[in-house]
Design an enzyme around this catalytic site. Structure first.
Site, PDB file in Angstrom:
ATOM      1  CB  THR A  27      74.408  -4.127  35.101  1.00  0.00           C
ATOM      2  OG1 THR A  27      75.200  -3.277  35.961  1.00  0.00           O
ATOM      3  CG2 THR A  27      72.940  -4.000  35.500  1.00  0.00           C
ATOM      4  CB  ALA A  56      76.551  -0.334  39.118  1.00  0.00           C
ATOM      5  CB  ILE A  82      81.121  -1.007  43.869  1.00  0.00           C
ATOM      6  CG1 ILE A  82      80.430   0.187  44.544  1.00  0.00           C
ATOM      7  CG2 ILE A  82      82.071  -0.560  42.765  1.00  0.00           C
ATOM      8  CD1 ILE A  82      79.492   0.959  43.642  1.00  0.00           C
ATOM      9  CE  LYS A  83      79.460  -8.217  37.816  1.00  0.00           C
ATOM     10  NZ  LYS A  83      78.549  -8.402  36.666  1.00  0.00           N
ATOM     11  CB  ILE A  84      85.738  -4.333  42.106  1.00  0.00           C
ATOM     12  CG1 ILE A  84      85.059  -3.081  42.593  1.00  0.00           C
ATOM     13  CG2 ILE A  84      87.236  -4.203  41.982  1.00  0.00           C
ATOM     14  CD1 ILE A  84      85.851  -2.104  43.363  1.00  0.00           C
TER      15      ILE A  84
END
Length: 213
Positions: A27, A56, A82-84
């Site tokens: 997402t 996310a 965790i999308k960074i």
């Protein structure tokens, strides 16, 4: 190659999950905003449907805030990644989070050099954008191939998620280029199961069967 679905629409995920092909989901803030729901609520529901990594994304732009946000997101479910974003503050955050055992997916990758830096910082996944590179006259698939080759040479464990997939041929091309994963929009997944000759074949079978009755 693993297949993730790139959407925050729960109904789309439910439909594709019935095929038994989904290995994860991605997402981003734009997809979440499109649904008009809170991030935590959407991500929790996706985690209940798909048994695999669920990305996310943080919305903060400095390291400390990213880390704080990431820790909170990681508490939602064991499958959260965790999308960074690929930037200096993001890389610093990835380094910290990797040491805490929090998995990360570095997004907005547009070069093999960026992918290498992200992997060295401890990223679990890197997401090179194929379609957006094509949009500016570059070769997105070649970038995937270069990253895959570098990771293989140096035995880098970071997985490649081919992102910004625009059509079924992109999926085929990134699979051949060595991507570990393709994160595919719902519309493209629906296109992948169809072929005009399949439709013609089904019609012919039915026609022949009805004639024999």
């Amino acid at each position: 190659m693993k297949i993730f679905i790139d959407t925050a629409n729960v109904e789309e995920i439910k439909r594709i999950s019935k095929w038994g092909i989904l290995d994860g989901a991605t997402t981003n803030p734009s997809l979440i905003a499109k649904e008009g729901r809170q991030l935590k609520e959407v991500v929790e529901e996706i985690c209940s449907i798909v048994d695999g990594p669920i990305s996310a994304e943080v919305i903060s732009l400095n390291c400390d805030a990213m880390v704080k946000e990431a820790r909170d997101l990681a508490k939602i479910h064991k499958n959260i990644v965790i999308k960074i974003p690929m930037c200096e503050e993001g890389i610093k955050a990835v380094n910290i989070l990797s040491k805490e055992g929090i998995r990360t997916n570095v997004t907005l990758i547009f070069s093999p050099q960026q992918a290498l830096i992200a992997a060295k910082a401890g990223a679990s996944f890197v997401s090179p954008f194929v379609g957006r590179l094509d949009d500016i006259g570059m070769d997105g698939v070649s970038s995937i191939k270069d990253i895959a080759e570098i990771f293989k040479i140096y035995d880098i464990k970071t997985e490649i998620i081919a992102a910004s997939i625009r059509h079924p041929m992109h999926v085929l091309e990134v699979a051949k280029a060595g991507s570990h994963i393709a994160t595919v929009p719902y519309k493209v997944l629906m296109q992948m199961i169809k072929h005009p000759l399949t439709d013609i074949g089904i019609e012919k079978f039915l026609e022949d069967y009805n004639k024999s009755k």
